[in-house]
Design an enzyme around this catalytic site. Structure first.
Site, mmCIF file in Angstrom:
data_model
loop_
_atom_site.group_PDB
_atom_site.id
_atom_site.type_symbol
_atom_site.label_atom_id
_atom_site.label_comp_id
_atom_site.label_asym_id
_atom_site.label_seq_id
_atom_site.Cartn_x
_atom_site.Cartn_y
_atom_site.Cartn_z
ATOM 1 N N HIS A 1 38.438 37.425 47.741
ATOM 2 C CA HIS A 1 37.391 36.498 46.752
ATOM 3 C C HIS A 1 37.544 35.004 47.293
ATOM 4 O O HIS A 1 38.746 34.405 47.748
ATOM 5 C CB HIS A 1 38.020 36.378 45.502
ATOM 6 N N ASP B 1 46.619 38.879 44.229
ATOM 7 C CA ASP B 1 45.556 38.736 43.175
ATOM 8 C C ASP B 1 45.082 39.837 42.592
ATOM 9 O O ASP B 1 44.321 40.599 43.090
ATOM 10 C CB ASP B 1 44.273 38.104 43.926
ATOM 11 N N GLN C 1 41.122 41.980 39.578
ATOM 12 C CA GLN C 1 40.231 43.169 39.592
ATOM 13 C C GLN C 1 41.193 44.644 39.312
ATOM 14 O O GLN C 1 40.564 45.652 39.439
ATOM 15 C CB GLN C 1 39.426 43.590 40.913
ATOM 16 N N LYS D 1 38.621 39.840 32.538
ATOM 17 C CA LYS D 1 38.134 41.023 33.406
ATOM 18 C C LYS D 1 39.014 42.381 32.865
ATOM 19 O O LYS D 1 38.765 43.214 33.429
ATOM 20 C CB LYS D 1 38.352 40.904 34.891
ATOM 21 N N CYS E 1 30.953 36.000 45.468
ATOM 22 C CA CYS E 1 32.073 35.065 45.827
ATOM 23 C C CYS E 1 33.048 35.371 46.928
ATOM 24 O O CYS E 1 34.115 35.294 47.029
ATOM 25 C CB CYS E 1 32.701 34.852 44.554
#
Length: 406
Positions: free
Chosen positions: A123, A200, A203, A226, A364
């Site tokens: 991302h 990261d 998600q 999220k 993104c």
């Protein structure tokens, strides 16, 4: 519809809406999830009866709010199995967490001969901060390639690792492709060369059980919105030994121990990285979101989302004229695709008119769009409240869109 899922859906008032006179189908969960009543009510409760600044006042409400805030820090610590609460830094979200590490760690410990290794599926939030760091320090950004099916090429990753690699930053789950990266293997290989690893997890945390100690990652970042929590709040997990070495990210109240006009001494962890009044209601809402996820359990979440992924993939394959992106062996509930001969923006706009919300565009991840040589994706991403019946409505919307535009 599964009775348990029907019960879960009743906790989300937004799902009761009608869009264009049709039942609302929300498949943009990778961008943000809807919020259950327990989260909404926790925000309301704070502002109605607890509103007060924390860590400052001796009065009752301040003490009460501080206790609730720090209790949530313990809940986050348990949620990802961090070693202790001093390793949990509250931020505005994943993006700020990554920027914090790039600034507070990168500017101190990286130089012009060093390398940062990322992957082709990152991302923008896990690309741009490292580009900025490279411009500031003279370090070099390296990118590990992926296969057309959306999987990291581990052999290339190993070849790119060397003694100059000082930091590896990898997404746990691709927002565009749904790929679940083998981050434990990645972390282990990176550590063999002495590199620090940031994951990261934006998600991942609402789909997979995360154990930062078992993974042995150095930093792990995620956002509240999220994972059924509020926007504007997120978490940076960092190993205490690394956080101790890092300079503060921002200056101001709370991050200090003492201030004179000549000198400032900084507060202990985690407060050293939490300058100014924090998003107290957001943190408390994040705590409610964690309780919501824990009450369902990751076994139930994973099974249901895998069922949605399998059913949705099969349904869309049956339509014909669909090109898929991201067919990794291990992935979460996200299907990215295009309709042959139709621009994704046009398709997304028409699909929306049937009450079905999908995401269109570069998501993104512009380098990933360039990798596939396409103008963008159409993405349907699933959450625990989605149903097989909603996928049937997506199938109908796609067929009607094709009939209208071709």
């Amino acid at each position: 519809m599964n009775r348990n899922i029907q019960k879960i859906r009743q906790e989300f008032p937004a799902l009761e809406r009608q869009i264009y006179g049709k039942p609302y189908v929300y498949f943009d969960n990778a961008a943000t999830t809807h919020k259950p009543c327990s989260v909404i009510n926790r925000l309301k409760e704070y502002y109605e009866s607890e509103n007060s600044n924390i860590h400052r006042g001796v009065h009752f409400l301040s003490q009460e709010a501080t206790t609730s805030f720090e209790q949530t820090r313990r809940e986050v610590c348990n949620f990802i199995n961090a070693g202790n609460t001093s390793e949990i830094i509250f931020t505005k979200g994943t993006t700020e967490s990554i920027n914090l590490v790039a600034t507070a760690y990168g500017n101190t410990f990286l130089g012009k001969d060093d390398e940062i290794l990322i992957t082709w599926m990152e991302h923008h939030s896990n690309i741009v901060p490292w580009q900025m760091l490279c411009r500031h320090t003279g370090a070099t950004l390296k990118v590990c390639p992926i296969t057309k099916s959306g999987e990291l090429i581990i052999e290339n990753f190993e070849q790119l690792l060397n003694e100059r690699t000082k930091l590896v930053a990898v997404t746990h789950v691709s927002n565009a492709l749904g790929t679940i990266n083998p981050i434990k293997e990645i972390i282990s290989k990176a550590h063999e060369t002495g590199a620090v690893v940031l994951i990261d997890g934006a998600q991942a945390v609402s789909h997979l059980k995360v154990d930062v100690q078992e993974l042995d990652c150095d930093f792990y970042c995620f956002s509240g919105h999220k994972m059924y929590g509020p926007m504007g709040v997120g978490v940076l997990y960092g190993k205490e030994a690394l956080l101790d070495k890092m300079s503060p990210y921002q200056g101001g109240g709370e991050m200090i121990s003492s201030v004179t006009f000549e000198e400032t001494t900084y507060n202990q962890l985690p407060f050293k990285f939490e300058a100014g009044t924090p998003n107290v209601s957001g943190v408390l809402g994040l705590g409610a979101a964690i309780k919501f996820i824990n009450n369902i359990g990751f076994d139930v979440i994973s099974k249901h989302e895998n069922d949605l992924l399998a059913y949705g993939t099969e349904k869309l394959k049956g339509i014909g004229g669909i090109t898929f992106y991201g067919q990794a062996a291990h992935k979460t509930g996200a299907i990215s695709f295009n309709m042959d001969g139709i621009h994704p923006y046009d398709a997304g706009t028409i699909i929306d008119k049937f009450g079905v919300a999908v995401r269109t565009g570069h998501l993104c991840t512009q380098p990933l769009v360039d990798f596939y040589g396409i103008p963008g994706f159409i993405r349907a991403s699933f959450a625990i409240y989605n149903t097989l019946e909603e996928i049937d409505l997506l199938e109908i919307a796609i067929k009607k869109t094709r009939d209208m535009l071709l």
